[in-house]
Write a protein that holds these residues in place. Sequence first.
Motif, PDB file in Angstrom:
ATOM      1  N   PHE A  24      46.157  41.605  40.314  1.00 38.33           N
ATOM      2  CA  PHE A  24      44.724  41.513  40.633  1.00 38.33           C
ATOM      3  C   PHE A  24      44.492  40.491  41.743  1.00 38.33           C
ATOM      4  CE2 PHE A  24      40.453  39.686  39.193  1.00 38.33           C
ATOM      5  CZ  PHE A  24      39.715  40.597  39.935  1.00 38.33           C
ATOM      6  N   MET A  25      45.128  39.337  41.630  1.00 40.55           N
ATOM      7  CA  MET A  25      44.980  38.299  42.653  1.00 40.55           C
ATOM      8  C   MET A  25      45.512  38.784  44.005  1.00 40.55           C
ATOM      9  SD  MET A  25      46.013  34.781  40.671  1.00 40.55           S
ATOM     10  CE  MET A  25      45.013  34.131  39.311  1.00 40.55           C
ATOM     11  N   LYS A  26      46.599  39.545  43.979  1.00 43.88           N
ATOM     12  CA  LYS A  26      47.169  40.075  45.222  1.00 43.88           C
ATOM     13  C   LYS A  26      46.211  41.066  45.874  1.00 43.88           C
ATOM     14  CE  LYS A  26      50.735  40.443  48.069  1.00 43.88           C
ATOM     15  NZ  LYS A  26      50.243  41.402  49.067  1.00 43.88           N
ATOM     16  N   ILE A  27      45.594  41.908  45.065  1.00 41.99           N
ATOM     17  CA  ILE A  27      44.635  42.883  45.585  1.00 41.99           C
ATOM     18  C   ILE A  27      43.439  42.185  46.208  1.00 41.99           C
ATOM     19  CG2 ILE A  27      42.984  44.682  44.920  1.00 41.99           C
ATOM     20  CD1 ILE A  27      45.045  45.555  42.792  1.00 41.99           C
ATOM     21  N   VAL A  28      42.904  41.175  45.509  1.00 43.84           N
ATOM     22  CA  VAL A  28      41.765  40.422  46.034  1.00 43.84           C
ATOM     23  C   VAL A  28      42.141  39.740  47.346  1.00 43.84           C
ATOM     24  CG1 VAL A  28      40.195  38.478  45.620  1.00 43.84           C
ATOM     25  CG2 VAL A  28      40.704  40.091  43.777  1.00 43.84           C
ATOM     26  N   SER A  29      43.347  39.191  47.419  1.00 41.23           N
ATOM     27  CA  SER A  29      43.809  38.542  48.649  1.00 41.23           C
ATOM     28  C   SER A  29      43.878  39.544  49.798  1.00 41.23           C
ATOM     29  CB  SER A  29      45.182  37.902  48.435  1.00 41.23           C
ATOM     30  OG  SER A  29      45.095  36.784  47.580  1.00 41.23           O
ATOM     31  N   ASN A  30      44.460  40.716  49.528  1.00 42.69           N
ATOM     32  CA  ASN A  30      44.586  41.730  50.573  1.00 42.69           C
ATOM     33  C   ASN A  30      43.227  42.166  51.103  1.00 42.69           C
ATOM     34  OD1 ASN A  30      47.378  41.788  50.420  1.00 42.69           O
ATOM     35  ND2 ASN A  30      47.456  43.541  49.042  1.00 42.69           N
ATOM     36  N   LEU A  31      42.313  42.443  50.185  1.00 39.77           N
ATOM     37  CA  LEU A  31      41.001  42.948  50.590  1.00 39.77           C
ATOM     38  C   LEU A  31      40.145  41.871  51.253  1.00 39.77           C
ATOM     39  CD1 LEU A  31      40.140  45.202  47.509  1.00 39.77           C
ATOM     40  CD2 LEU A  31      41.058  45.895  49.727  1.00 39.77           C
ATOM     41  N   SER A  32      40.285  40.626  50.806  1.00 41.63           N
ATOM     42  CA  SER A  32      39.492  39.548  51.405  1.00 41.63           C
ATOM     43  C   SER A  32      40.007  39.164  52.789  1.00 41.63           C
ATOM     44  CB  SER A  32      39.479  38.313  50.494  1.00 41.63           C
ATOM     45  OG  SER A  32      40.780  37.769  50.349  1.00 41.63           O
ATOM     46  N   ASN A  33      41.293  39.392  53.026  1.00 42.22           N
ATOM     47  CA  ASN A  33      41.858  39.109  54.350  1.00 42.22           C
ATOM     48  C   ASN A  33      41.363  40.103  55.407  1.00 42.22           C
ATOM     49  OD1 ASN A  33      43.345  36.878  53.552  1.00 42.22           O
ATOM     50  ND2 ASN A  33      45.172  38.077  53.085  1.00 42.22           N
ATOM     51  N   LYS A  34      41.047  41.327  54.951  1.00 45.24           N
ATOM     52  CA  LYS A  34      40.574  42.370  55.862  1.00 45.24           C
ATOM     53  C   LYS A  34      39.390  43.112  55.226  1.00 45.24           C
ATOM     54  CE  LYS A  34      45.130  43.159  57.956  1.00 45.24           C
ATOM     55  NZ  LYS A  34      46.170  44.187  58.243  1.00 45.24           N
ATOM     56  N   PRO A  35      38.258  42.420  55.061  1.00 44.96           N
ATOM     57  CA  PRO A  35      37.115  43.018  54.362  1.00 44.96           C
ATOM     58  C   PRO A  35      36.519  44.247  55.047  1.00 44.96           C
ATOM     59  CG  PRO A  35      36.473  40.990  55.465  1.00 44.96           C
ATOM     60  CD  PRO A  35      37.969  41.059  55.538  1.00 44.96           C
ATOM     61  N   GLU A  36      36.791  44.403  56.329  1.00 40.53           N
ATOM     62  CA  GLU A  36      36.238  45.541  57.069  1.00 40.53           C
ATOM     63  C   GLU A  36      37.149  46.764  56.986  1.00 40.53           C
ATOM     64  OE1 GLU A  36      39.371  43.972  59.613  1.00 40.53           O
ATOM     65  OE2 GLU A  36      37.845  43.030  58.351  1.00 40.53           O
ATOM     66  N   SER A  37      38.311  46.613  56.371  1.00 38.27           N
ATOM     67  CA  SER A  37      39.320  47.674  56.377  1.00 38.27           C
ATOM     68  C   SER A  37      39.270  48.546  55.129  1.00 38.27           C
ATOM     69  CB  SER A  37      40.719  47.059  56.503  1.00 38.27           C
ATOM     70  OG  SER A  37      40.834  46.291  57.676  1.00 38.27           O
ATOM     71  N   SER A  38      39.885  49.711  55.236  1.00 33.59           N
ATOM     72  CA  SER A  38      40.059  50.578  54.071  1.00 33.59           C
ATOM     73  C   SER A  38      41.153  49.971  53.194  1.00 33.59           C
ATOM     74  CB  SER A  38      40.477  51.978  54.527  1.00 33.59           C
ATOM     75  OG  SER A  38      41.760  51.933  55.139  1.00 33.59           O
ATOM     76  N   VAL A  39      41.299  50.493  51.987  1.00 36.06           N
ATOM     77  CA  VAL A  39      42.329  49.982  51.082  1.00 36.06           C
ATOM     78  C   VAL A  39      43.732  50.123  51.682  1.00 36.06           C
ATOM     79  CG1 VAL A  39      43.451  50.309  48.833  1.00 36.06           C
ATOM     80  CG2 VAL A  39      40.959  50.295  48.998  1.00 36.06           C
ATOM     81  N   PRO A  40      44.092  51.280  52.251  1.00 32.46           N
ATOM     82  CA  PRO A  40      45.436  51.387  52.866  1.00 32.46           C
ATOM     83  C   PRO A  40      45.645  50.385  53.994  1.00 32.46           C
ATOM     84  CG  PRO A  40      44.538  53.561  52.463  1.00 32.46           C
ATOM     85  CD  PRO A  40      43.416  52.591  52.218  1.00 32.46           C
ATOM     86  N   GLU A  41      44.624  50.196  54.818  1.00 35.42           N
ATOM     87  CA  GLU A  41      44.755  49.258  55.933  1.00 35.42           C
ATOM     88  C   GLU A  41      44.915  47.830  55.434  1.00 35.42           C
ATOM     89  OE1 GLU A  41      42.119  51.553  59.359  1.00 35.42           O
ATOM     90  OE2 GLU A  41      41.141  50.197  57.958  1.00 35.42           O
ATOM     91  N   ALA A  42      44.110  47.455  54.425  1.00 37.29           N
ATOM     92  CA  ALA A  42      44.179  46.092  53.891  1.00 37.29           C
ATOM     93  C   ALA A  42      45.477  45.857  53.125  1.00 37.29           C
ATOM     94  CB  ALA A  42      42.981  45.821  52.986  1.00 37.29           C
ATOM     95  N   SER A  43      45.977  46.895  52.471  1.00 36.01           N
ATOM     96  CA  SER A  43      47.195  46.756  51.670  1.00 36.01           C
ATOM     97  C   SER A  43      48.439  46.619  52.534  1.00 36.01           C
ATOM     98  CB  SER A  43      47.346  47.961  50.734  1.00 36.01           C
ATOM     99  OG  SER A  43      46.245  48.042  49.848  1.00 36.01           O
ATOM    100  N   GLY A  44      48.443  47.276  53.692  1.00 32.85           N
ATOM    101  CA  GLY A  44      49.558  47.124  54.622  1.00 32.85           C
ATOM    102  C   GLY A  44      50.673  48.133  54.486  1.00 32.85           C
ATOM    103  N   THR A  45      51.044  48.474  53.244  1.00 35.38           N
ATOM    104  CA  THR A  45      52.125  49.436  53.018  1.00 35.38           C
ATOM    105  C   THR A  45      51.664  50.479  51.999  1.00 35.38           C
ATOM    106  OG1 THR A  45      53.113  48.237  51.147  1.00 35.38           O
ATOM    107  CG2 THR A  45      53.832  47.607  53.379  1.00 35.38           C
ATOM    108  N   TRP A  46      52.369  51.610  51.979  1.00 41.01           N
ATOM    109  CA  TRP A  46      52.020  52.652  51.015  1.00 41.01           C
ATOM    110  C   TRP A  46      52.262  52.163  49.588  1.00 41.01           C
ATOM    111  CZ3 TRP A  46      49.198  56.175  49.347  1.00 41.01           C
ATOM    112  CH2 TRP A  46      49.589  57.008  48.286  1.00 41.01           C
ATOM    113  N   ALA A  47      53.330  51.388  49.399  1.00 42.10           N
ATOM    114  CA  ALA A  47      53.632  50.880  48.059  1.00 42.10           C
ATOM    115  C   ALA A  47      52.495  49.990  47.540  1.00 42.10           C
ATOM    116  CB  ALA A  47      54.946  50.097  48.085  1.00 42.10           C
TER     117      ALA A  47
END
Length: 200
Positions: A24-47
């Motif tokens: 959960f903390m990792k997801i919040v970090s990913n999305l907060s780093n790129k709030p304007e992005s889609s989930v795939p873009e914010a996540s960085g990898t398919w995994a």
Amino acid sequence: MINQWVREELEKTELGDARRTNRFMKIVSNLSNKPESSVPEASGTWAETKTTYDFWDSPYIKPAQLRKGHIDATLSRIKNYQIILAIQDTTELNYTTHEAVKGVGYLDNKYAHGLKVHSKEAATTEGLPLGIIDQYVWAREPKYLGKAAECSQKSTEEKESQRWLDGLKNTLSIIPDSQQVVTIADREAEFYDLEGLCEP
């Protein structure tokens, strides 16, 4: 990598398993780093993307659990101020174009579908946001569509208006009596039951 502020903000989050909380903390970090992005873009990898969607789809994780850690952090911040502004308002999450989404209802536009979200946010008198202190999410049932006239004959506790009363009561129940709470709402909250409850 998990942002330090995310660890501090969500340190009291309990999801029944340390791995879930860490995810959960990792997801919040990913999305907060790129709030304007889609989930795939914010996540960085398919995994990372798949893990995020799997997390949201998990039957073991409830929305109230995800909010609780942040709410606890908000209450800790509130202790530093004598006067707290408790701001209530309702918004909607529009999923009309997401046809596969289930469990949604009609919105203010009958052709739109999604969820209604009523939040209570705390702030200082200087306007500094402190965080969410309560939140209620619901889907309108189709059977009530086009029946506004019938709804007007119901008691407040049977209407959506009840969320304003519940928001006020919940706010007062979790903020210490030693602090002054000023509730702020728009004109949708102008009805007798709420105004009567607010009277000294």
